[in-house]
Design an enzyme around this catalytic site. Structure first.
Site, PDB file in Angstrom:
ATOM      1  N   PHE A  90      30.690  44.030  38.414  1.00  0.00           N
ATOM      2  CA  PHE A  90      30.916  43.910  39.855  1.00  0.00           C
ATOM      3  C   PHE A  90      32.246  44.560  40.185  1.00  0.00           C
ATOM      4  CE2 PHE A  90      27.369  41.202  39.892  1.00  0.00           C
ATOM      5  CZ  PHE A  90      27.023  40.910  41.203  1.00  0.00           C
ATOM      6  N   ASP A 132      44.170  41.123  35.836  1.00  0.00           N
ATOM      7  CA  ASP A 132      44.514  42.346  35.100  1.00  0.00           C
ATOM      8  C   ASP A 132      45.837  42.195  34.341  1.00  0.00           C
ATOM      9  OD1 ASP A 132      42.259  43.765  36.009  1.00  0.00           O
ATOM     10  OD2 ASP A 132      43.284  44.243  37.888  1.00  0.00           O
ATOM     11  N   ASN A 146      43.589  34.670  41.934  1.00  0.00           N
ATOM     12  CA  ASN A 146      43.091  35.478  43.046  1.00  0.00           C
ATOM     13  C   ASN A 146      42.180  34.636  43.925  1.00  0.00           C
ATOM     14  OD1 ASN A 146      40.259  35.757  41.953  1.00  0.00           O
ATOM     15  ND2 ASN A 146      41.402  36.750  40.302  1.00  0.00           N
TER      16      ASN A 146
END
Length: 401
Positions: A322, A278, A209
């Site tokens: 977060f 994930d 990411n």
């Protein structure tokens, strides 16, 4: 909080010197003891007498002008200071310090200093963006020097861009914030996760990411500055290790889970800023997957939700998560707070300009149990990290009392 603090201001030559005069005035009015030293170039813009009047102290300009024969001035001043500010910090003084050059009063003192050094750069936008200046700033970051990022605005040269010295009011606020939170984490162990993870597809490809790791590294740096034993568990990023921080490098979500688990039992605070994957490929190819005609399907499986796993096994740790969101920020953050048994959830909208993954600034809202909520304005991530720790430790102390 700056009352009776000893601040050494090193002034180098640029049109922004006039702002340094205002900075001395504000710090002196707040009760700080301020001493000023100037480069030869700085004296072309403002006379030393101006700083002498504002600080009510002698101004130092010459390495060989020993005002007190019982000490060596540049060593004595380096030892005297609680905090050293270089403002304005020109490309010249940044370059000298990055390369260990001490050829005047300012640079010899900086090289002899053991106190924290902050540099507030000020220069033309193209100078600030020059590869050599960027290299020097990176080197000083790695040496443990903190930077007060310059504002964007109209410059004296006529350009509009990044390079304008930060306003004296903001620098004063940063100094006040620094001293107000000094050593409040002493005796505590803080574990911070930062950056992205990589989930391998084959020997040459992976899923990841856009996380830069900047917020996590800022949290780790702040924790160390505030006295904590700080462990930084980091995915692949190109950031220097903050001073006083122990870094553990990991790659995958599973690597990060194992590294955090090994530190969890002895941690007082765990700060989960990392953007953990994930999903990961169900199978990793041993050889490079070759192109084929038509579409291809990659089968993914869930990774362990590290924050939720920590929440399920929490004893006395303060667990801080977060939430980087693109919509429904408040709703998703509150849901994560409850579902993952965290103590605090810090959320931001990564689509907002200057608040995303690669930015040096951030705007967040912190959520806590019992409907606690507080919004933080846009600010540099280093400043934000200190304010977050200050707020959280104050709340936890009030709960314990």
């Amino acid at each position: 909080m700056v009352e009776n603090r000893k601040i050494l201001l090193c002034v180098s030559g640029g049109i922004a010197v006039y702002k340094a005069v205002a900075l001395v005035s504000k710090l002196s009015q707040a009760g700080a003891s301020v001493k000023v030293m100037m480069t030869e170039s700085a004296q072309q813009f403002v006379q030393p007498l101006t700083f002498q009047v504002m600080s009510r102290n002698d101004v130092y300009t010459d390495t060989f002008d020993e005002k007190d024969s019982s000490v060596i001035a540049h060593i004595d001043l380096a030892d005297w200071a609680d905090l050293i500010i270089v403002a304005p910090g020109t490309a010249n003084v940044i370059g000298k310090l990055a390369n260990g050059i001490g050829d005047d009063m300012v640079t010899t003192t900086l090289l002899a200093a053991t106190a924290p050094i902050w540099i507030a750069p000020a220069m033309n936008v193209h100078m600030y963006d020059h590869p050599a200046v960027k290299r020097n700033i990176q080197q000083l970051h790695e040496d443990g020097i903190r930077f007060i990022e310059p504002s964007e605005g109209f410059l004296a040269c006529g350009y509009v861009g990044k390079g304008r010295l930060e306003e004296p009011e903001k620098i004063t606020a940063l100094i006040n914030d620094y001293f107000s939170s000094e050593y409040i984490l002493a005796g505590k162990k803080v574990v911070v996760t930062a950056g992205p993870t990589r989930e391998r597809i084959d020997p040459v490809r992976f899923l990841t990411n856009f996380s830069s790791g900047k917020m996590g590294y800022a949290m780790a740096a702040a924790a160390a500055e505030m006295g904590a034993e700080t462990i930084l568990i980091s995915g692949p990023v190109s950031l220097p290790v903050p001073s006083g921080v122990t870094r553990i490098l990991v790659e995958s979500a599973e690597d990060m889970l194992q590294a955090v688990a090994a530190q969890y039992e002895t941690a007082n605070y765990v700060v989960k800023t990392a953007a953990v994957a994930d999903y990961r490929p169900q199978a990793i190819a041993n050889q490079k997957i070759k192109k084929q005609q038509g579409n291809s399907t990659l089968v993914l499986e869930r990774t362990v939700d590290i924050l939720q796993h920590l929440g399920q096994h929490k004893t006395n740790q303060i667990l801080i998560g977060f939430a980087a969101e693109t919509n429904n920020v408040s709703q998703y953050a509150k849901d994560k707070l409850a579902r993952k048994n965290a103590d605090y959830m810090i959320a931001n909208d990564v689509t907002e300009v200057q608040a995303g993954f690669e930015s040096d600034t951030n705007r967040v809202t912190i959520y806590g149990k019992n409907d606690f909520e507080q919004i933080f304005d846009m600010m540099p991530k280093q400043q934000l990290a200190r304010q977050l720790f200050k707020l959280i430790t104050d709340r936890e102390e009030s709960h314990d009392s």
